[in-house]
Motif scaffolding. Structure first.
Motif, PDB file in Angstrom:
ATOM      1  N   GLU A  56      11.981   0.510  23.844  1.00 14.94           N
ATOM      2  CA  GLU A  56      11.607  -0.835  23.417  1.00 14.94           C
ATOM      3  C   GLU A  56      12.688  -1.829  23.818  1.00 14.94           C
ATOM      4  N   SER A  57      12.397  -3.086  23.607  1.00 14.38           N
ATOM      5  CA  SER A  57      13.353  -4.138  23.932  1.00 14.38           C
ATOM      6  C   SER A  57      14.635  -3.947  23.118  1.00 14.38           C
ATOM      7  N   GLY A  58      15.762  -4.064  23.769  1.00 15.32           N
ATOM      8  CA  GLY A  58      17.039  -3.928  23.074  1.00 15.32           C
ATOM      9  C   GLY A  58      17.517  -2.504  22.916  1.00 15.32           C
ATOM     10  N   SER A  59      16.861  -1.548  23.585  1.00 17.90           N
ATOM     11  CA  SER A  59      17.255  -0.156  23.398  1.00 17.90           C
ATOM     12  C   SER A  59      18.411   0.253  24.302  1.00 17.90           C
ATOM     13  N   GLY A  60      18.865  -0.650  25.165  1.00 17.35           N
ATOM     14  CA  GLY A  60      20.035  -0.339  25.974  1.00 17.35           C
ATOM     15  C   GLY A  60      19.720   0.084  27.396  1.00 17.35           C
ATOM     16  N   LYS A  61      18.494  -0.142  27.842  1.00 17.58           N
ATOM     17  CA  LYS A  61      18.114   0.254  29.198  1.00 17.58           C
ATOM     18  C   LYS A  61      18.882  -0.546  30.240  1.00 17.58           C
ATOM     19  N   THR A  62      18.879  -1.856  30.053  1.00 14.94           N
ATOM     20  CA  THR A  62      19.563  -2.707  31.029  1.00 14.94           C
ATOM     21  C   THR A  62      21.057  -2.428  31.042  1.00 14.94           C
ATOM     22  N   MET A  63      21.622  -2.227  29.869  1.00 19.44           N
ATOM     23  CA  MET A  63      23.062  -1.935  29.772  1.00 19.44           C
ATOM     24  C   MET A  63      23.404  -0.681  30.580  1.00 19.44           C
ATOM     25  N   ASP A 108      15.055  -2.729  37.358  1.00 15.78           N
ATOM     26  CA  ASP A 108      15.060  -2.996  35.921  1.00 15.78           C
ATOM     27  C   ASP A 108      13.850  -3.840  35.550  1.00 15.78           C
ATOM     28  N   GLU A 109      12.844  -3.196  35.039  1.00 14.60           N
ATOM     29  CA  GLU A 109      11.587  -3.847  34.682  1.00 14.60           C
ATOM     30  C   GLU A 109      11.121  -4.803  35.780  1.00 14.60           C
ATOM     31  N   PRO A 110      10.937  -4.299  36.978  1.00 14.25           N
ATOM     32  CA  PRO A 110      10.628  -5.209  38.081  1.00 14.25           C
ATOM     33  C   PRO A 110       9.231  -5.794  37.965  1.00 14.25           C
TER      34      PRO A 110
END
Ligand SMILES: Nc1ncnc2c1ncn2[C@@H]1O[C@H](COP(=O)(O)OP(=O)(O)OP(=O)(O)O)[C@@H](O)[C@H]1O
Ligand SMILES: [Mg+2]
Lengths: 266, 267
Positions: free
Chosen positions: A41-48, A178-180
């Motif tokens: 989900e949003s904020g789960s640290g994927k982008t990080m 990243d979520e392209p």
């Protein structure tokens, strides 16, 4: 030896007083030509996680620990000069917002060429040829026109293709997406996923595909990591997890998928 | 509809006023009807006439000529001050905004301290150290103008550096210098344009104010602020000595602020 190996990756931010752990003990491994998905989900640290692998987390307030080994080199410890070389030559990234990932003041072609300009000595004509070829490779209808246009003149889908062209022009070994497709509508989403699949097949580029949409991941990846609050809660074969999720959280993610005629139901 | 018409009127009036000011400046550079320093005791406090369209002051000097030179002075000082403020402001703002960390911390603390200081006091302090004169005035006001520009630039750089396209370029392995010069600085131009116009306006006011206090141009050289303060003692007997320089200052401020207002709302 695998191409990319992440072990015990922790990312902490030091605020004035508190320390926040954004990513906690993430392990992952990718071979050459792999496609690995990360959902959450949003904020789960994927982008990080992705930024850490790309070496893009700023150095001041973020503390990173663990190992990120790319072709035998630990990216977290290597000096900046070597890191820059690896970044530019081996790893590319496509971001979520096609609006923010292109400079509004510069022509698209110029931006696609930028990594060539940084890394190689190449004359203008040759660079242009490469850029137009790259734009053609991402199935843009009129690469010459796109080359000469400004980002605001393109649709979201076209911008995202141009971004992929810019990322692929150096022929990286790893493409982080990243979520392209998050900002795009469903038809375009499916097309971009097809494009990524083709790039992977034809060029053998490994793809780390990040999304919060499990069905997209399922249509593209073989293996998947499920992240929640900075932790990997489940990982393994995509089809299997889709069919038989062990975690309550993963079930929720699956249930959140809108019924979508473009993707096969599992 | 109504609003855009309003903007148009503002723009036209602003442009006219600024145009007049520019003509006066050019006249001040190349030819004034009289030598602005030449005294003619027979014309002491001469009134408005075809010979002296703004009259003469207590030494019989032609006020119109002195106003022209004063406009030239004000424009020159203000432009230089804004240039210094923008230039140094861009450097400080870019370095702090881009690199962050302790450099940012230290420079911005100093910046805040300078910003918190009333700029007139700051300028007085600098002039106290350097002595009076146009050069010290420029340096003093220049220093006073840096912090606000630095702050604006820093905010914008901070915003831009976190945008994805800068991340992309970083990932390509571009050097910091290249990222700053090629990818960030050109994108500051919209923000800078409006703050330069507003800054110029403030500089005009500050220059006139400092000269009024006798902190800049030294007599007998003319400046608008100085002329105002010299005319103070005769304001009831010979009001035109004060009215014309004052009017020109108002025209400058009004012209530039109308123009910047119209431009800002347009973009
Ligand atoms: N610069 C930062 N400093 C501190 N915390 C941050 C920073 N950037 C992000 N975070 C926090 O890190 C956490 C993980 O963010 P991340 O961007 O990795 O999420 P995500 O999984 O990519 O979400 P999304 O699907 O919305 O993109 C979030 O809780 C966010 O608030
Ligand atoms: Mg994200």
């Amino acid at each position: 030896m695998s191409m990319l190996k992440v072990e015990d990756l922790c990312i902490k931010v030091h605020d004035k007083k508190t320390t926040d752990t954004l990513v906690y003990d993430v392990d992952l491994e990718m071979e050459k030509g792999d496609i690995l998905g990360i959902v959450g989900e949003s904020g789960s640290g994927k982008t990080m996680t992705a930024l850490a692998i790309a070496g893009l987390l700023s150095r001041h307030d973020m503390e990173k620990s663990g190992h990120i080994t790319f072709e035998g080199i630990n990216l977290l410890e290597v000096e900046r000069k070597v890191l820059r070389k690896i970044q530019g030559n081996e790893i590319s990234m496509v971001f979520q917002e096609p609006l923010n990932s292109l400079n509004p003041l510069k022509k698209v072609g110029w931006q696609v060429e930028e990594s060539l300009r940084v890394h190689t000595v190449m004359d203008k004509a040759e660079m242009k040829e490469r850029a137009i070829q790259a734009l053609r490779d991402v199935e843009l209808d009129n690469p010459e026109a796109v080359y000469n246009s400004y980002p605001h003149e393109l649709s979201g889908g076209m911008r995202q293709r141009a971004m992929i062209a810019a990322a692929m022009i150096i022929q990286p070994r790893l493409l982080i997406a990243d979520e392209p497709t998050t900002a795009l509508d469903v038809t375009i989403q499916a097309e971009i996923v097809e494009l990524l699949k083709r790039i992977n097949k034809e060029r053998g580029t490994a793809i780390l595909f990040i999304s919060h949409d499990l069905s997209l991941v399922n249509s593209l990846c073989e293996r998947v990591l499920v992240m929640q609050n900075g932790l990997v809660v489940e990982s393994g074969n995509c089809e299997e997890i889709f069919r038989n999720p062990r975690q309550e959280y993963t079930k929720k993610l699956i249930n959140a998928i809108p019924k979508n005629p473009f993707f096969k139901e599992a | 509809m109504d609003k855009s018409k309003n903007q148009k009127v503002k723009f036209i009036i602003g442009l006219t006023l600024v145009g007049i000011i520019f003509l006066m400046m050019i006249a001040g550079i190349f030819c004034t009807p009289y030598d602005p320093l030449a005294m003619d005791m027979s014309a002491k406090f001469a009134g408005v006439s075809f010979k002296h369209i703004m009259g003469c002051d207590n030494f019989g000097r032609d006020i119109f000529s002195r106003v022209l030179v004063g406009v030239r002075e004000t424009m020159f000082v203000s432009a230089t001050v804004v240039f210094i403020g923008t230039f140094v402001g861009i450097i400080i703002g870019t370095v702090t905004g881009y690199f962050g960390g302790w450099v940012d911390e230290i420079l911005m603390r100093i910046n805040d301290a300078v910003l918190a200081f009333p700029s007139v006091l700051l300028a007085l302090l600098v002039i106290g150290v350097l002595g009076g004169g146009t050069h010290s005035l420029i340096i003093a006001l220049g220093i006073a103008f840096v912090p606000s520009f630095a702050r604006i630039v820093r905010g914008e750089v901070l915003r831009i550096r976190n945008l994805d396209y800068i991340q992309c370029v970083r990932l390509y392995g571009a050097s910091h210098l290249r990222i700053i010069v090629v990818h960030i600085l050109p994108n500051l131009r919209t923000v800078l344009l409006s703050s330069v116009l507003i800054g110029f306006n403030n500089a005009v006011l500050a220059e006139a104010g400092m000269n009024y206090l006798g902190m800049g141009t030294q007599p007998p050289n003319p400046s608008l602020g100085l002329m105002l303060s010299e005319a103070q003692s005769v304001i009831f007997t010979n009001p035109w000595n004060a009215i014309f320089p004052g009017l020109v200052i108002v025209m400058m401020i009004l012209g530039f602020s109308l123009l910047s207002d119209a431009m800002e709302n347009k973009s």
